[in-house]
Design a protein around this motif. Structure first.
Motif, PDB file in Angstrom:
ATOM      1  N   GLU A   4     -13.265 -12.546 -12.708  1.00  0.00           N
ATOM      2  CA  GLU A   4     -13.537 -11.942 -13.914  1.00  0.00           C
ATOM      3  C   GLU A   4     -13.212 -10.985 -14.590  1.00  0.00           C
ATOM      4  O   GLU A   4     -13.318 -10.188 -15.352  1.00  0.00           O
ATOM      5  CB  GLU A   4     -15.318 -12.038 -14.102  1.00  0.00           C
ATOM      6  N   VAL A   5     -12.515  -9.833 -13.150  1.00  0.00           N
ATOM      7  CA  VAL A   5     -12.120  -8.705 -13.246  1.00  0.00           C
ATOM      8  C   VAL A   5     -10.641  -8.642 -12.888  1.00  0.00           C
ATOM      9  O   VAL A   5     -10.008  -9.316 -11.988  1.00  0.00           O
ATOM     10  CB  VAL A   5     -12.804  -7.613 -12.442  1.00  0.00           C
ATOM     11  N   ILE A   6      -9.764  -8.165 -13.859  1.00  0.00           N
ATOM     12  CA  ILE A   6      -8.308  -8.062 -13.484  1.00  0.00           C
ATOM     13  C   ILE A   6      -7.972  -6.531 -13.732  1.00  0.00           C
ATOM     14  O   ILE A   6      -8.286  -5.784 -14.608  1.00  0.00           O
ATOM     15  CB  ILE A   6      -7.475  -8.707 -14.625  1.00  0.00           C
ATOM     16  N   LEU A   7      -7.365  -6.040 -12.726  1.00  0.00           N
ATOM     17  CA  LEU A   7      -6.949  -4.519 -12.431  1.00  0.00           C
ATOM     18  C   LEU A   7      -5.265  -4.766 -12.633  1.00  0.00           C
ATOM     19  O   LEU A   7      -4.538  -5.361 -11.452  1.00  0.00           O
ATOM     20  CB  LEU A   7      -7.163  -3.768 -11.205  1.00  0.00           C
ATOM     21  N   ILE A  33      -3.041  -6.978 -10.384  1.00  0.00           N
ATOM     22  CA  ILE A  33      -1.391  -7.369 -10.960  1.00  0.00           C
ATOM     23  C   ILE A  33      -0.813  -6.027 -10.853  1.00  0.00           C
ATOM     24  O   ILE A  33      -0.805  -5.148 -11.684  1.00  0.00           O
ATOM     25  CB  ILE A  33      -1.564  -7.953 -12.261  1.00  0.00           C
ATOM     26  N   ASN A  34       0.313  -6.087  -9.810  1.00  0.00           N
ATOM     27  CA  ASN A  34       1.054  -4.932  -9.923  1.00  0.00           C
ATOM     28  C   ASN A  34       2.018  -4.940 -11.050  1.00  0.00           C
ATOM     29  O   ASN A  34       3.043  -5.682 -11.234  1.00  0.00           O
ATOM     30  CB  ASN A  34       1.852  -5.035  -8.612  1.00  0.00           C
ATOM     31  N   VAL A  35       2.128  -4.041 -12.061  1.00  0.00           N
ATOM     32  CA  VAL A  35       3.043  -3.926 -13.412  1.00  0.00           C
ATOM     33  C   VAL A  35       4.706  -3.596 -12.887  1.00  0.00           C
ATOM     34  O   VAL A  35       5.418  -3.981 -13.539  1.00  0.00           O
ATOM     35  CB  VAL A  35       2.570  -2.852 -14.200  1.00  0.00           C
ATOM     36  N   LYS A  36       4.608  -3.102 -11.763  1.00  0.00           N
ATOM     37  CA  LYS A  36       6.171  -2.799 -11.367  1.00  0.00           C
ATOM     38  C   LYS A  36       6.748  -4.027 -10.448  1.00  0.00           C
ATOM     39  O   LYS A  36       8.017  -3.996 -10.200  1.00  0.00           O
ATOM     40  CB  LYS A  36       6.047  -1.550 -10.150  1.00  0.00           C
ATOM     41  N   GLU A  37       5.987  -4.962 -10.168  1.00  0.00           N
ATOM     42  CA  GLU A  37       6.335  -6.185  -9.408  1.00  0.00           C
ATOM     43  C   GLU A  37       7.293  -7.175 -10.280  1.00  0.00           C
ATOM     44  O   GLU A  37       8.146  -7.458  -9.754  1.00  0.00           O
ATOM     45  CB  GLU A  37       5.269  -7.137  -8.973  1.00  0.00           C
ATOM     46  N   SER A  38       6.906  -7.207 -11.723  1.00  0.00           N
ATOM     47  CA  SER A  38       8.012  -8.061 -12.485  1.00  0.00           C
ATOM     48  C   SER A  38       8.017  -7.555 -13.958  1.00  0.00           C
ATOM     49  O   SER A  38       6.781  -6.971 -14.208  1.00  0.00           O
ATOM     50  CB  SER A  38       7.698  -9.545 -12.301  1.00  0.00           C
ATOM     51  N   PRO A  56      -4.646   2.665 -14.624  1.00  0.00           N
ATOM     52  CA  PRO A  56      -4.884   0.886 -14.485  1.00  0.00           C
ATOM     53  C   PRO A  56      -5.367   0.497 -16.045  1.00  0.00           C
ATOM     54  O   PRO A  56      -5.819   1.381 -16.685  1.00  0.00           O
ATOM     55  CB  PRO A  56      -5.980   0.818 -13.602  1.00  0.00           C
ATOM     56  N   VAL A  57      -5.024  -0.675 -16.154  1.00  0.00           N
ATOM     57  CA  VAL A  57      -5.788  -1.119 -17.416  1.00  0.00           C
ATOM     58  C   VAL A  57      -6.648  -2.311 -16.615  1.00  0.00           C
ATOM     59  O   VAL A  57      -6.432  -3.087 -15.862  1.00  0.00           O
ATOM     60  CB  VAL A  57      -4.551  -2.286 -18.142  1.00  0.00           C
ATOM     61  N   ILE A  58      -7.991  -2.070 -16.931  1.00  0.00           N
ATOM     62  CA  ILE A  58      -8.970  -2.796 -16.262  1.00  0.00           C
ATOM     63  C   ILE A  58      -9.562  -3.894 -17.524  1.00  0.00           C
ATOM     64  O   ILE A  58     -10.005  -3.411 -18.639  1.00  0.00           O
ATOM     65  CB  ILE A  58     -10.074  -1.947 -16.006  1.00  0.00           C
ATOM     66  N   VAL A  59      -9.510  -5.357 -17.212  1.00  0.00           N
ATOM     67  CA  VAL A  59     -10.289  -6.148 -18.042  1.00  0.00           C
ATOM     68  C   VAL A  59     -11.364  -6.824 -17.146  1.00  0.00           C
ATOM     69  O   VAL A  59     -11.236  -7.200 -16.352  1.00  0.00           O
ATOM     70  CB  VAL A  59      -9.246  -7.439 -18.146  1.00  0.00           C
ATOM     71  N   ASP A  60     -12.498  -6.282 -17.513  1.00  0.00           N
ATOM     72  CA  ASP A  60     -13.637  -6.482 -16.892  1.00  0.00           C
ATOM     73  C   ASP A  60     -14.559  -7.817 -17.875  1.00  0.00           C
ATOM     74  O   ASP A  60     -15.201  -7.051 -18.895  1.00  0.00           O
ATOM     75  CB  ASP A  60     -14.560  -5.208 -16.647  1.00  0.00           C
TER      76      ASP A  60
END
Length: 71
Positions: A4-7, A33-38, A56-60
């Protein structure tokens, strides 16, 4: 596995590290989710953040927070 939480994070970001520590210390599972990965990961983060380039962008549980601990 999806939580339920995405960073959305990037390597070397102290605010990202603080956010990960917060959720880990409190026993709250999250997907990172590493934004530099893709480019696709970056696009996802930009979509969620309304186009703002901040981590970070946190979706909680559906609530979006930009930055962590004043960052």
């Amino acid at each position: 596995m999806s939580h339920e939480v995405i960073l959305f994070t990037k390597p070397g970001c102290p605010y990202c590290a603080a956010a990960k520590k917060h959720y880990t210390d409190n026993g709250i599972p999250f997907d990172e989710i590493n934004v530099k990965e893709s480019a696709a990961n970056m696009e996802k983060a930009l979509k969620v953040s309304g186009g703002q380039r901040i981590v970070p962008v946190i979706v909680d549980h559906g609530k979006v927070t930009l930055g962590f601990g004043g960052g």
